[in-house]
Design an enzyme around this catalytic site. Structure first.
Site, PDB file in Angstrom:
ATOM      1  N   PHE A   1      -5.210  -1.613 -16.851  1.00  0.00           N
ATOM      2  CA  PHE A   1      -4.576  -0.298 -16.919  1.00  0.00           C
ATOM      3  C   PHE A   1      -3.083  -0.540 -17.168  1.00  0.00           C
ATOM      4  O   PHE A   1      -2.482  -1.398 -16.518  1.00  0.00           O
ATOM      5  CB  PHE A   1      -4.804   0.426 -15.585  1.00  0.00           C
ATOM      6  CG  PHE A   1      -4.318   1.842 -15.557  1.00  0.00           C
ATOM      7  CD1 PHE A   1      -5.091   2.854 -16.094  1.00  0.00           C
ATOM      8  CD2 PHE A   1      -3.100   2.162 -14.981  1.00  0.00           C
ATOM      9  CE1 PHE A   1      -4.643   4.167 -16.062  1.00  0.00           C
ATOM     10  CE2 PHE A   1      -2.653   3.476 -14.936  1.00  0.00           C
ATOM     11  CZ  PHE A   1      -3.433   4.476 -15.486  1.00  0.00           C
TER      12      PHE A   1
ATOM     13  N   ASP B   1      -6.530  -4.775  -7.705  1.00  0.00           N
ATOM     14  CA  ASP B   1      -6.339  -3.337  -7.853  1.00  0.00           C
ATOM     15  C   ASP B   1      -7.714  -2.676  -7.724  1.00  0.00           C
ATOM     16  O   ASP B   1      -8.618  -2.937  -8.523  1.00  0.00           O
ATOM     17  CB  ASP B   1      -5.704  -3.054  -9.228  1.00  0.00           C
ATOM     18  CG  ASP B   1      -5.376  -1.584  -9.419  1.00  0.00           C
ATOM     19  OD1 ASP B   1      -6.119  -0.736  -8.891  1.00  0.00           O
ATOM     20  OD2 ASP B   1      -4.383  -1.286 -10.116  1.00  0.00           O
TER      21      ASP B   1
ATOM     22  N   TYR C   1      -6.655   9.204  -5.190  1.00  0.00           N
ATOM     23  CA  TYR C   1      -7.003  10.491  -5.812  1.00  0.00           C
ATOM     24  C   TYR C   1      -8.209  10.405  -6.738  1.00  0.00           C
ATOM     25  O   TYR C   1      -8.588  11.393  -7.333  1.00  0.00           O
ATOM     26  CB  TYR C   1      -5.788  11.085  -6.546  1.00  0.00           C
ATOM     27  CG  TYR C   1      -5.090  10.135  -7.494  1.00  0.00           C
ATOM     28  CD1 TYR C   1      -5.632   9.835  -8.733  1.00  0.00           C
ATOM     29  CD2 TYR C   1      -3.889   9.525  -7.136  1.00  0.00           C
ATOM     30  CE1 TYR C   1      -4.987   8.952  -9.598  1.00  0.00           C
ATOM     31  CE2 TYR C   1      -3.238   8.652  -7.987  1.00  0.00           C
ATOM     32  CZ  TYR C   1      -3.794   8.367  -9.221  1.00  0.00           C
ATOM     33  OH  TYR C   1      -3.168   7.492 -10.059  1.00  0.00           O
ATOM     34  N   LYS C   2      -8.800   9.206  -6.871  1.00  0.00           N
ATOM     35  CA  LYS C   2     -10.004   9.076  -7.706  1.00  0.00           C
ATOM     36  C   LYS C   2     -11.229   9.259  -6.810  1.00  0.00           C
ATOM     37  O   LYS C   2     -11.503  10.367  -6.356  1.00  0.00           O
ATOM     38  CB  LYS C   2      -9.961   7.749  -8.462  1.00  0.00           C
ATOM     39  CG  LYS C   2      -8.832   7.739  -9.503  1.00  0.00           C
ATOM     40  CD  LYS C   2      -8.577   6.403 -10.152  1.00  0.00           C
ATOM     41  CE  LYS C   2      -7.387   6.505 -11.108  1.00  0.00           C
ATOM     42  NZ  LYS C   2      -6.858   5.211 -11.529  1.00  0.00           N
TER      43      LYS C   2
ATOM     44  N   ARG D   1     -15.389   8.668 -21.458  1.00  0.00           N
ATOM     45  CA  ARG D   1     -15.623   8.132 -20.108  1.00  0.00           C
ATOM     46  C   ARG D   1     -16.307   9.189 -19.251  1.00  0.00           C
ATOM     47  O   ARG D   1     -15.897  10.347 -19.228  1.00  0.00           O
ATOM     48  CB  ARG D   1     -14.293   7.796 -19.429  1.00  0.00           C
ATOM     49  CG  ARG D   1     -13.648   6.519 -19.834  1.00  0.00           C
ATOM     50  CD  ARG D   1     -12.598   6.080 -18.811  1.00  0.00           C
ATOM     51  NE  ARG D   1     -11.907   7.181 -18.143  1.00  0.00           N
ATOM     52  CZ  ARG D   1     -11.080   7.026 -17.117  1.00  0.00           C
ATOM     53  NH1 ARG D   1     -10.857   5.827 -16.613  1.00  0.00           N
ATOM     54  NH2 ARG D   1     -10.477   8.061 -16.560  1.00  0.00           N
TER      55      ARG D   1
END
Ligand SMILES: *Cc1c(COP(=O)(O)O)cnc(C)c1O
Length: 428
Positions: free
Chosen positions: A142, A211, A236-237, A385
């Site tokens: 990312f 991560d 927040y995922k 996705r």
């Protein structure tokens, strides 16, 4: 189609987690973007209202003590801990993932230069430590992780070595200081070998930083069990903490005394209210703090974590794999062959909780899916996705998403955006 529709009903009927969906605010949209922003847990609005009106509005400054604001970063860290296989006292919540990647990575280089993650067989005083001047980073990471790794390398006098996770074992050596890896690839959904890579990094006397943004809350991580030194993740995922909710930093207990944060703030001081001109780091997890915690977001996250009461991570993982298996099955049955290519590994041991489909005109395809109530996202240049949050996604949702995807293809000019129809294809 009706056969898979029927199968979806059977799978939903046998789903132990089906009732957890009612703990969220949802509508009839098929929400497959929980790997980007988790849905709202139903208890959060009421909690936030109490925090704002009563704790802040009435108690004001007293809330730092009386409402537990001051200790929230470690208290909420301990609530996240079992979800990532960590014992208490090793996780602190605060700041963004980007900031925590910086703390962890610079901290990892500093640790490596004083003797590694504690697994270095050569031990402190072993050869070559002073020369540790390389940071290895996942070349497909990312972007934020890559940018911060580049800056951390410059600041610590290291060279950055971007390689694929599969190549990591080949580039490790006496010069490696730290290795920054993603547990699950944000684009393809590939799950990397955390136990194997961690032990390879430690055997080289370096420190691994993981991560966990795309794994925590979706699958078992096992931080303590696998000897991970440092880890970071967002909330927040799959943890549903809300937009911009604070991230977390894990520092293994054995490393806490040697963890030298590059962002020492007054909140990580041993005596924050001593207001001393010189810095003495706090012991334990609070050493990972920086400044005043973002209390409103943090307490919204604390409420959001209550949806995990009585939910096992093993059960979540089993359902996640069943959901992604079923999605791949439905896509194969409904969407004409070769129109889309799955980038997500077939092997369960290599799969996170999302499916990434590569197709031409993916941006346009996702726009049409969203118009029809199936929300995933598009990643440049050609990836669709679909994230599967087992706490609120069901099997009927999965079947509907694949069916709508096939419809979008079937209705596009030429039978599918930017592609030639396959003979005998079964788009419906
Ligand atoms: C989502 C994500 C981030 C987000 O970083 P922020 O600082 O919260 O914007 C970082 N790294 C990875 C791998 C991610 O998936």
């Amino acid at each position: 189609m009706s056969e898979l529709h029927f199968k979806a009903g059977e799978l939903d009927a046998g789903d132990d987690l089906a009732s957890v969906r009612s703990r969220f605010v949802l509508d009839d949209v098929v929400y497959l973007d929980g790997n980007s922003l988790g849905a709202l847990p139903a208890n959060v609005p009421g909690r936030v209202e109490d925090v704002v009106r009563r704790q802040w509005g009435e108690l004001r400054i007293r809330s730092w003590e009386e409402s537990g604001w001051w200790t929230a970063p470690e208290r909420i860290g301990d609530r996240i801990a079992p979800l990532v296989g960590a014992g208490a006292g090793q996780i602190v919540v605060g700041d963004s993932t980007s900031v925590n990647v910086f703390k962890a990575l610079v901290g990892a280089v500093r640790l490596a230069r004083i003797g590694g993650a504690g697994h270095d067989e050569r031990g402190p005083g072993g050869s070559g430590r002073e020369q540790r001047d390389e940071i290895v980073v996942d070349a497909t990471t990312f972007p934020t992780d890559g940018y911060i790794a580049e800056s951390a390398a410059r600041m610590t006098g290291c060279t950055l070595r971007p390689v694929t996770p599969a190549e990591v074992p080949d580039v490790l050596g006496d010069r490696t200081a730290a290795v920054l890896l993603n547990h699950v690839d944000y684009r393809t959904g590939r799950l990397h070998d955390l136990p194997g890579l961690t032990s390879a990094v430690h055997a080289a006397g370096a420190v691994a930083v993981w991560d966990l943004c795309h794994s925590a809350g979706a699958l078992p991580v096992g931080l303590d069990e696998h000897g991970v030194g440092l880890a970071v993740g967002c909330t927040y995922k799959y943890l549903n903490g809300g937009p911009g909710s604070p991230a977390y930093l894990y520092v293994r207990r054995e490393l806490q005394d040697r963890f030298d944060s590059p962002l020492p703030g007054w909140n990580s001081h041993a005596e924050p209210f001593g207001m001393r001109p010189d810095y003495t780091p706090a012991a334990g997890a609070p050493r990972g703090r920086v400044g005043t915690p973002d209390i409103l977001s943090m307490l919204a996250l604390e409420a959001a974590l209550e949806v995990w009461d009585g939910v096992s991570v093993a059960g979540v993982r089993a359902k996640s794999l069943a959901l992604t298996d079923f999605f791949l099955e439905c896509v194969a049955a409904y969407v004409p062959a070769r129109r889309v290519e799955s980038l997500t590994p077939v092997a369960h041991a290599e799969r996170g909780s999302q499916v990434a489909l590569r197709c031409s005109d993916a941006g346009e395809v996702m726009k049409r899916l969203i118009e029809r109530g199936v929300v995933g996202d598009f990643r440049h240049p050609d990836v669709l996705r679909f994230g599967f949050t087992p706490l609120y996604v069901g099997f009927a949702d999965v079947e509907r998403a694949a069916r709508v995807l096939a419809e979008v293809w079937g209705e596009a000019p030429g039978g599918g955006p930017g592609d030639t129809p396959e003979p005998g294809g079964g788009a419906g």
